[in-house]
Design a protein around this motif. Sequence first.
Motif, PDB file in Angstrom:
ATOM      1  N   UNK A   1      -6.214  -5.995   1.005  1.00  0.00           N
ATOM      2  CA  UNK A   1      -6.800  -7.009   0.126  1.00  0.00           C
ATOM      3  C   UNK A   1      -6.166  -6.951  -1.273  1.00  0.00           C
ATOM      4  N   UNK A   2      -5.851  -8.115  -1.815  1.00  0.00           N
ATOM      5  CA  UNK A   2      -5.191  -8.192  -3.125  1.00  0.00           C
ATOM      6  C   UNK A   2      -5.987  -7.421  -4.175  1.00  0.00           C
ATOM      7  N   UNK A   3      -5.251  -6.653  -4.984  1.00  0.00           N
ATOM      8  CA  UNK A   3      -5.867  -5.902  -6.063  1.00  0.00           C
ATOM      9  C   UNK A   3      -6.357  -4.517  -5.688  1.00  0.00           C
ATOM     10  N   UNK A   4      -6.167  -4.102  -4.424  1.00  0.00           N
ATOM     11  CA  UNK A   4      -6.684  -2.803  -4.011  1.00  0.00           C
ATOM     12  C   UNK A   4      -5.604  -1.759  -3.768  1.00  0.00           C
ATOM     13  N   UNK A   5      -4.353  -2.160  -3.705  1.00  0.00           N
ATOM     14  CA  UNK A   5      -3.275  -1.248  -3.300  1.00  0.00           C
ATOM     15  C   UNK A   5      -3.225   0.028  -4.122  1.00  0.00           C
ATOM     16  N   UNK A   6      -3.125  -0.086  -5.415  1.00  0.00           N
ATOM     17  CA  UNK A   6      -2.924   1.106  -6.242  1.00  0.00           C
ATOM     18  C   UNK A   6      -4.155   2.010  -6.309  1.00  0.00           C
ATOM     19  N   UNK A   7      -5.285   1.539  -5.793  1.00  0.00           N
ATOM     20  CA  UNK A   7      -6.477   2.386  -5.771  1.00  0.00           C
ATOM     21  C   UNK A   7      -6.618   3.145  -4.449  1.00  0.00           C
TER      22      UNK A   7
ATOM     23  N   UNK B   1      -3.941   8.530  -0.807  1.00  0.00           N
ATOM     24  CA  UNK B   1      -3.480   9.181   0.421  1.00  0.00           C
ATOM     25  C   UNK B   1      -3.145  10.638   0.096  1.00  0.00           C
ATOM     26  N   UNK B   2      -2.892  11.457   1.095  1.00  0.00           N
ATOM     27  CA  UNK B   2      -2.482  12.838   0.819  1.00  0.00           C
ATOM     28  C   UNK B   2      -1.161  12.930   0.040  1.00  0.00           C
ATOM     29  N   UNK B   3      -0.397  11.838   0.014  1.00  0.00           N
ATOM     30  CA  UNK B   3       0.882  11.838  -0.696  1.00  0.00           C
ATOM     31  C   UNK B   3       0.814  11.054  -2.001  1.00  0.00           C
ATOM     32  N   UNK B   4      -0.359  10.735  -2.468  1.00  0.00           N
ATOM     33  CA  UNK B   4      -0.533   9.973  -3.712  1.00  0.00           C
ATOM     34  C   UNK B   4      -1.177   8.624  -3.460  1.00  0.00           C
ATOM     35  N   UNK B   5      -1.032   7.719  -4.413  1.00  0.00           N
ATOM     36  CA  UNK B   5      -1.627   6.381  -4.297  1.00  0.00           C
ATOM     37  C   UNK B   5      -0.628   5.392  -3.718  1.00  0.00           C
ATOM     38  N   UNK B   6      -1.148   4.279  -3.170  1.00  0.00           N
ATOM     39  CA  UNK B   6      -0.299   3.200  -2.686  1.00  0.00           C
ATOM     40  C   UNK B   6       0.423   2.554  -3.865  1.00  0.00           C
TER      41      UNK B   6
ATOM     42  N   UNK C   1      -9.274 -17.608   4.246  1.00  0.00           N
ATOM     43  CA  UNK C   1      -8.212 -16.601   4.195  1.00  0.00           C
ATOM     44  C   UNK C   1      -8.393 -15.730   2.967  1.00  0.00           C
ATOM     45  N   UNK C   2      -8.331 -14.451   3.183  1.00  0.00           N
ATOM     46  CA  UNK C   2      -8.438 -13.482   2.098  1.00  0.00           C
ATOM     47  C   UNK C   2      -7.042 -13.216   1.564  1.00  0.00           C
ATOM     48  N   UNK C   3      -6.892 -13.203   0.253  1.00  0.00           N
ATOM     49  CA  UNK C   3      -5.599 -12.902  -0.352  1.00  0.00           C
ATOM     50  C   UNK C   3      -5.237 -11.446  -0.075  1.00  0.00           C
ATOM     51  N   UNK C   4      -3.977 -11.217   0.288  1.00  0.00           N
ATOM     52  CA  UNK C   4      -3.501  -9.877   0.580  1.00  0.00           C
ATOM     53  C   UNK C   4      -2.225  -9.587  -0.205  1.00  0.00           C
ATOM     54  N   UNK C   5      -1.884  -8.305  -0.278  1.00  0.00           N
ATOM     55  CA  UNK C   5      -0.635  -7.897  -0.909  1.00  0.00           C
ATOM     56  C   UNK C   5      -0.016  -6.776  -0.083  1.00  0.00           C
ATOM     57  N   UNK C   6       1.311  -6.643  -0.181  1.00  0.00           N
ATOM     58  CA  UNK C   6       2.006  -5.564   0.501  1.00  0.00           C
ATOM     59  C   UNK C   6       1.760  -4.270  -0.266  1.00  0.00           C
ATOM     60  N   UNK C   7       1.334  -3.251   0.453  1.00  0.00           N
ATOM     61  CA  UNK C   7       1.070  -1.958  -0.169  1.00  0.00           C
ATOM     62  C   UNK C   7       1.900  -0.903   0.549  1.00  0.00           C
ATOM     63  N   UNK C   8       2.789  -0.264  -0.201  1.00  0.00           N
ATOM     64  CA  UNK C   8       3.707   0.720   0.360  1.00  0.00           C
ATOM     65  C   UNK C   8       3.108   2.120   0.326  1.00  0.00           C
ATOM     66  N   UNK C   9       3.432   2.890   1.376  1.00  0.00           N
ATOM     67  CA  UNK C   9       3.036   4.289   1.421  1.00  0.00           C
ATOM     68  C   UNK C   9       1.618   4.562   1.874  1.00  0.00           C
TER      69      UNK C   9
END
Length: 91
Positions: free
Chosen positions: A72-78, A81-86, A30-38
């Motif tokens: 995937x955990x650690x990737x959200x803020x990178x 999107x056209x409306x900014x970052x996650x 299982x790969x660690x995941x995180x909730x990423x908004x937007x």
Amino acid sequence: MNTVKFATAAFTLAALTSGIAMAQNMPAAKTAVEKCYGVSMAGQNDCKAGEGTTCAGTSKMDYQANSWKNVPAGTCTSIKTPKGHGTLAPM
């Protein structure tokens, strides 16, 4: 000589078959995941997307700020999107 070749081939086939059977019974890593908004597209969110929605696939617009997608955990803020970052919290 043919008997030796046949025995070697039979042994090899048996080893491969048992290895495949064992691999099918092993749980997937299982790969660690995180909730990423937007970051989700309309109708492709993983669960509740704020007021007026219930669960997966109910976001109303692309990159909806209060809908999330598992990434995937650690990737959200990178994720750009056209409306900014996650973000890790609803906007």
